[in-house]
Design a protein around this motif. Structure first.
Motif, mmCIF file in Angstrom:
data_model
loop_
_atom_site.group_PDB
_atom_site.id
_atom_site.type_symbol
_atom_site.label_atom_id
_atom_site.label_comp_id
_atom_site.label_asym_id
_atom_site.label_seq_id
_atom_site.Cartn_x
_atom_site.Cartn_y
_atom_site.Cartn_z
ATOM 1 N N PRO A 1 0.812 -1.227 0.000
ATOM 2 C CA PRO A 1 0.000 0.000 0.000
ATOM 3 C C PRO A 1 0.849 1.281 0.000
ATOM 4 N N ILE A 2 1.995 1.259 0.676
ATOM 5 C CA ILE A 2 2.856 2.449 0.701
ATOM 6 C C ILE A 2 3.450 2.689 -0.688
ATOM 7 N N ILE A 3 3.868 1.601 -1.353
ATOM 8 C CA ILE A 3 4.390 1.718 -2.718
ATOM 9 C C ILE A 3 3.302 2.259 -3.648
ATOM 10 N N ASP A 4 2.058 1.786 -3.469
ATOM 11 C CA ASP A 4 0.934 2.287 -4.284
ATOM 12 C C ASP A 4 0.758 3.789 -4.084
ATOM 13 N N TRP A 5 0.870 4.244 -2.843
ATOM 14 C CA TRP A 5 0.768 5.689 -2.572
ATOM 15 C C TRP A 5 1.907 6.448 -3.242
ATOM 16 N N MET A 6 3.102 5.878 -3.243
ATOM 17 C CA MET A 6 4.232 6.541 -3.896
ATOM 18 C C MET A 6 3.958 6.726 -5.390
ATOM 19 N N TYR A 7 3.433 5.674 -6.027
ATOM 20 C CA TYR A 7 3.095 5.779 -7.454
ATOM 21 C C TYR A 7 2.034 6.844 -7.687
ATOM 22 N N PHE A 8 1.024 6.861 -6.824
ATOM 23 C CA PHE A 8 -0.066 7.812 -7.008
ATOM 24 C C PHE A 8 0.405 9.251 -6.836
ATOM 25 N N LEU A 9 1.150 9.536 -5.763
ATOM 26 C CA LEU A 9 1.612 10.901 -5.506
ATOM 27 C C LEU A 9 2.547 11.399 -6.604
ATOM 28 N N TYR A 10 3.241 10.460 -7.235
ATOM 29 C CA TYR A 10 4.155 10.843 -8.311
ATOM 30 C C TYR A 10 3.404 11.227 -9.579
ATOM 31 N N ASN A 11 2.255 10.557 -9.835
ATOM 32 C CA ASN A 11 1.484 10.824 -11.053
ATOM 33 C C ASN A 11 -0.004 10.782 -10.711
ATOM 34 N N LEU A 12 -0.573 11.936 -10.409
ATOM 35 C CA LEU A 12 -1.974 12.012 -9.991
ATOM 36 C C LEU A 12 -2.935 11.638 -11.118
ATOM 37 N N SER A 13 -2.439 11.584 -12.344
ATOM 38 C CA SER A 13 -3.283 11.205 -13.481
ATOM 39 C C SER A 13 -3.421 9.700 -13.626
ATOM 40 N N ASP A 14 -2.664 8.957 -12.829
ATOM 41 C CA ASP A 14 -2.635 7.500 -12.947
ATOM 42 C C ASP A 14 -3.863 6.893 -12.269
ATOM 43 N N ASP A 15 -4.856 6.514 -13.068
ATOM 44 C CA ASP A 15 -6.101 5.971 -12.518
ATOM 45 C C ASP A 15 -5.894 4.637 -11.811
ATOM 46 N N ILE A 16 -4.965 3.827 -12.300
ATOM 47 C CA ILE A 16 -4.704 2.533 -11.660
ATOM 48 C C ILE A 16 -4.193 2.748 -10.238
ATOM 49 N N ALA A 17 -3.251 3.690 -10.083
ATOM 50 C CA ALA A 17 -2.707 3.983 -8.750
ATOM 51 C C ALA A 17 -3.789 4.576 -7.851
ATOM 52 N N ALA A 18 -4.617 5.474 -8.409
ATOM 53 C CA ALA A 18 -5.697 6.087 -7.622
ATOM 54 C C ALA A 18 -6.673 5.023 -7.129
ATOM 55 N N LYS A 19 -6.949 4.081 -7.995
ATOM 56 C CA LYS A 19 -7.883 3.000 -7.642
ATOM 57 C C LYS A 19 -7.309 2.149 -6.503
ATOM 58 N N LYS A 20 -5.988 1.936 -6.523
ATOM 59 C CA LYS A 20 -5.348 1.114 -5.493
ATOM 60 C C LYS A 20 -5.373 1.784 -4.124
ATOM 61 N N ILE A 21 -5.224 3.120 -4.088
ATOM 62 C CA ILE A 21 -5.181 3.783 -2.770
ATOM 63 C C ILE A 21 -6.557 3.880 -2.122
ATOM 64 N N ILE A 22 -7.641 3.771 -2.924
ATOM 65 C CA ILE A 22 -8.986 3.829 -2.327
ATOM 66 C C ILE A 22 -9.578 2.437 -2.123
ATOM 67 N N ARG A 23 -8.891 1.425 -2.688
ATOM 68 C CA ARG A 23 -9.381 0.054 -2.543
ATOM 69 C C ARG A 23 -9.418 -0.324 -1.056
ATOM 70 N N GLY A 24 -10.515 -0.846 -0.604
ATOM 71 C CA GLY A 24 -10.652 -1.202 0.807
ATOM 72 C C GLY A 24 -11.249 -0.083 1.642
ATOM 73 N N LYS A 25 -11.213 1.146 1.091
ATOM 74 C CA LYS A 25 -11.780 2.284 1.826
ATOM 75 C C LYS A 25 -13.180 2.624 1.328
ATOM 76 N N VAL A 26 -13.506 2.195 0.094
ATOM 77 C CA VAL A 26 -14.844 2.418 -0.459
ATOM 78 C C VAL A 26 -15.333 1.114 -1.076
ATOM 79 N N THR A 27 -16.618 1.018 -1.321
ATOM 80 C CA THR A 27 -17.180 -0.206 -1.887
ATOM 81 C C THR A 27 -16.842 -0.310 -3.378
ATOM 82 N N ALA A 28 -16.945 -1.536 -3.908
ATOM 83 C CA ALA A 28 -16.711 -1.763 -5.338
ATOM 84 C C ALA A 28 -17.706 -0.957 -6.169
ATOM 85 N N LEU A 29 -18.921 -0.825 -5.653
ATOM 86 C CA LEU A 29 -19.948 -0.053 -6.358
ATOM 87 C C LEU A 29 -19.544 1.421 -6.448
#
Length: 591
Positions: free
Chosen positions: A371-399
């Protein structure tokens, strides 16, 4: 600089021919030749290291080469040499010129897992009757125009669009995109042609179509390639041994230099290797010459695979206790991962320290670290939807994730912009803003600083896995610093995508190395055990026979002094029932 070189090595180091093919047999000192030639050109011909480009197939090989060059010519100029993998070079090109093809400097590199996730999503959305495997197979061979592949073409086109949207590129497209850049933007190509007057390629037998096309565009005035077609084992990765076999036809004026003196292995090991490889037909003419004698190569047959593994473990323990052979100087090799796992388990049962050389025990992939590595990827490129999806996974529902993705695509915005616009997710937005402020205000430039800041901000407990990851990052930063190379967050995140399995060996501990033969390429050990030498396993019934023979040649030539080859008489079939196991045909070829 020239001390201790044999006549062929001396010729390879000092030749003034503009194009040279150096056929370097196993253990013949090719790294010595490459590094001394670079140093000789610098010292005697005043060629600057910034005008030389040395391309390797593993980061470990590039690291070793650069360290040797630094020792030969000093830090000031040695550190300026680019000596690394094709992928690392392509990253540097795209970082500088990627804007020409729609990539910002902070682009993300997607690995196989990311690529498959996006493709599966597109297939589901489009309702396509196809599979990820089929799309990738068809894309490999560039046969989109055929009518039967309309669905695959449609999905792949959308995939490329989403990569662009996310400011991302997948690992396999790095070389393709550099070729596209150079082909369509001559100013970028000319810069590299003028800058790199001397190009070196190591392990040339592993060159693929994409790499060769890139080299042909670069058209180096001075071109030095070194390799050994006897060790071409990556046809399944699209490497083509034909490039080294046909090099003299493609470059008629090239000088061919053969390095046939083997300084690694005993006469007995070398003799076995020579006998084996002569059974191949499509290859260059050369023969290894040994310079020391030793123990006979020994072959053993056991009742079953369990007995084979137990006896190997006993023999290793005997050698360690009676002859004081260090565990780290012993390697156990096998053709398949399943057999490697089994051998490693039996060693551990006998209390023998074993180091399974693979990407599975990766400190960066531990559940608490990922999860920390995922945050590093996201903070480096805020346009990266895959990274954004990983940092919210588990915090919001699949729906909720699906709703955010739908909103993002409908409004032509990134997933993060959709998150920011959602009042329910303000807590996530606050964390992002807090981390961005910390990074900017505290001037956190290194990967380790980023990692620690994220861990502390997320209030994560410091566990053993995290400590191991932090130690690994520290070692990586120091290694890059020692070589005079970039160790920013950007460099670290890109390194995570193309690092080598062999880099696990940097972690030096006294343990038996257990690995597949493919993973052993380029390494050497005092004592080597090659297990599971059964027909249908090795050579694999699914592999090309000549490439399988070259793979066994690689296995044989890893041994410096002692070589043991084993096989069972009974193996478990696909349904678990015991079946007769014939010895490999290769055993007869080396006898």
């Amino acid at each position: 600089m020239l001390k201790g070189l044999n006549p062929q090595q001396l010729q390879a180091v000092t030749s003034t021919s503009p194009v040279i093919l150096c056929l370097a047999g196993a253990g013949s000192g090719k790294t010595t030749v490459l590094t001394r030639r670079i140093s000789h050109l610098f010292n005697e011909h005043r060629i600057g290291t910034t005008n030389m480009l040395a391309l390797t197939f593993t980061r470990l090989a590039g690291k070793e080469m650069k360290e040797r060059v630094i020792k030969l010519i000093g830090e000031e100029h040695g550190k300026q040499l680019f000596c690394g993998t094709f992928h690392a070079f392509c990253v540097s090109v795209l970082k500088r010129w990627g804007h020409k093809i729609g990539l910002d400097q902070n682009f993300t590199i997607y690995d196989q897992e990311d690529r498959e996730e996006i493709l599966k999503r597109i297939i589901t959305e489009f309702g396509s009757v196809t599979t990820v495997k089929r799309i990738l197979e068809v894309a490999e061979f560039d046969i989109w125009p055929l009518p039967k592949y309309v669905e695959e073409a449609r999905v792949h086109k959308e995939y490329l669009y989403r990569l662009k949207q996310n400011n991302a590129i997948d690992l396999d497209r790095l070389i393709i995109e550099v070729y596209r850049l150079w082909n369509n933007h001559s100013e970028a190509l000319i810069e590299y042609q003028q800058n790199y007057t001397h190009v070196f390629v190591d392990e040339f037998q592993d060159t693929s179509d994409d790499q060769m096309r890139m080299l042909q565009l670069l058209k180096p005035k001075n071109f030095f390639v070194v390799g050994d077609d006897f060790q071409a084992i990556y046809g399944w990765r699209r490497a083509k041994v034909e490039y080294i076999l046909n090099f003299p036809d493609q470059y008629p004026d090239c000088e061919v230099i053969k390095l046939e003196d083997n300084y690694r292995s005993t006469e007995q090991v070398v003799s076995a290797a020579n006998k084996l490889i002569k059974h191949n037909t499509s290859q260059t003419e050369k023969i290894l010459i040994a310079h020391k004698s030793g123990a006979d190569v020994l072959t053993f047959c056991y009742e079953n695979a369990t007995q084979e593994a137990i006896t190997i473990a006993k023999q290793i323990e005997y050698m360690h206790q009676e002859f004081n052979v260090s565990y780290k100087d012993i390697a156990v090799l096998a053709r398949t991962n399943d057999r490697v796992d089994s051998l490693c388990w039996h060693l551990e049962q006998k209390q023998i320290p074993a180091h399974r050389v693979a990407g599975r025990d990766d400190p960066y992939k531990a559940p608490t670290v990922r999860p920390i590595i995922d945050w590093m990827y996201f903070l480096y490129n805020l346009s990266d939807d895959i990274a954004a999806k990983k940092i919210i996974r588990g915090k919001v529902t699949a729906l909720k994730v699906t709703e955010l993705e739908f909103r993002a695509r409908g409004n032509d915005m990134s997933l993060y912009e959709a998150i920011v616009s959602d009042y329910e997710l303000r807590e996530i937005t606050n964390i992002v803003n807090k981390l961005l402020c910390i990074i900017v205000e505290d001037r956190l430039y290194s990967p380790l600083e980023h990692f620690t800041a994220i861990r502390e901000t997320l209030e994560l407990q410091t566990l053993n896995d995290m400590t191991q990851a932090e130690n690994a990052i520290f070692v990586w930063e120091k290694s890059k610093s020692d070589l005079g190379e970039n160790y920013t967050v950007q460099a670290f995140l890109k390194y995570l995508r193309y690092r080598d399995v062999q880099e696990k060996l940097i972690e030096e501990r006294d343990a038996v190395k257990v690995m597949t033969i493919h993973a052993s390429k380029g390494l050497e050990f005092d004592t080597v055990f090659i297990a599971g030498m059964n027909q249908g396993v090795f050579p694999s019934k699914r592999g090309d026979l000549e490439e399988e023979r070259r793979l066994f040649y690689v296995a044989l030539t890893r041994a410096k002094n002692r070589l043991y080859i084993t096989h069972p008489m009974i193996m478990n079939g696909w349904n678990g029932s015991p079946i007769e196991a014939l010895p490999s045909q290769f055993l007869g070829e080396i006898s």
